[in-house]
Design an enzyme around this catalytic site. Sequence first.
Site, PDB file in Angstrom:
ATOM      1  CD  GLU A 266      -3.238  -0.586   2.072  1.00 33.28           C
ATOM      2  OE1 GLU A 266      -2.982   0.181   3.023  1.00 33.28           O
ATOM      3  OE2 GLU A 266      -4.353  -1.115   1.914  1.00 33.28           O
ATOM      4  CG  HIS A 295       9.872 -28.937   1.012  1.00 31.59           C
ATOM      5  ND1 HIS A 295      10.545 -30.070   0.627  1.00 31.59           N
ATOM      6  CD2 HIS A 295      10.457 -28.535   2.177  1.00 31.59           C
ATOM      7  CE1 HIS A 295      11.490 -30.354   1.517  1.00 31.59           C
ATOM      8  NE2 HIS A 295      11.456 -29.442   2.463  1.00 31.59           N
ATOM      9  CE  LYS A 397     -11.162   1.251   2.675  1.00 32.18           C
ATOM     10  NZ  LYS A 397     -10.612   2.099   3.752  1.00 32.18           N
TER      11      LYS A 397
END
Length: 406
Positions: A266, A295, A397
């Site tokens: 951000e 792995h 938003k």
Amino acid sequence: MIKIDSSNLEKVKPPHGLQLHEVRLHAGFLPDYLKKIHDRKQGFYRVIDDSSALENIKKYAASVSGKFKSVVVLGIGGSALGALTLRDALCSSKNPVRMHVLDNIDPSFIQEVEDAVDYETTLFIVISKSGGTVETLSQYRYFKSKGAKHFVFVTDPIVGELRKIANAEKIQTFPVPPDVGGRFSVLTAVGLLPAALLGINIDELLKGAREMRDYFLKPDFEKNMPFQLAAMQYLLWQKGKSMNVMMPYSQRLFRFSDWFRQLLAESTGKEKKQGHKTLNVGITPINALGVTDQHSQLQLYSDGPNDKFFIFLKLKNPGPRLQIPGSVTFTELMHAEMAGTVEALTQCNRPNIVIDVDDIDAKTLGALFMLFQGATAFLGEFFGVDAFNQPGVELSKKLAREALKK
């Protein structure tokens, strides 16, 4: 407490590595960047001196000690990741208080937490800097409607929906300073209140942060670890290393890499104007865990695109001394596997550094928080962007609210 070992950067062949003199060439920017950060009037490195806020948190935690078996944090993003990091780094499964962090609105997740707690012995901490985070308000209203009784709010000191609710219903509140952004707020009540309720020594947490803050504020390149780290990240970004992989060799620090992921993404991912051009800059963070991700990810890191910078976190004492029958300890095995991974990536010309940490306690974790917050603030200046805003998040938003109305 913390040491940055950047020697492998010089072992990596050009153009993928960094020589120390390349980093030092940017030392002259340090005083100017410090001034620019001060001029932005951000409080993340000042709030740790707020003794009044600290005492209020400690008094409240003492007043409710023994009353609650469970604490549920309702928050998302910067309102949750700090608490998760503190819990997982500094608490064990034997902690007398169990903390759940509801950092998502997935109904299955909400139901799991609801089934796990008793409302009579559960405290809900509702955290939203703006006081209007729709996910958090929705969670609050849900649990309130279901019979939850004990709430405390962490929000803006004056405005916002949570502040209105707190005033109307006489709910205890703790302020989030207006000059501290959510992803930089772990050392405010956002992180300190959950930590205190878990029994974590928040005095030590802030002590470690202050010690690292002293380095952050020094105009001396040789002592300013946050600036050194930011310079490495930026110079390697210029060399095409657009991704940073944080790989702690400690289960207890895995959530720290989650916290770092939001902080870096951000803060640096921004659109900016340069003359008549629009530039998109930023570093993509990736979290990994040693030895688990040897792995699952190491094949890509070794043989795939050479576009990553690796930040290893090494604990000298990762845990109890558990002996493998007829062999070494698990600590020795973990250190050997880390050494093999670091050396393999170095030989494959993948730039990497190792951040050595003696142990994970409150003081050290506070220093780590401030190290990366300070480095991220400097990165904003290297990129020429505001590390403290998030216009892209605000747009999403707005569009979500429009979708709900439809």
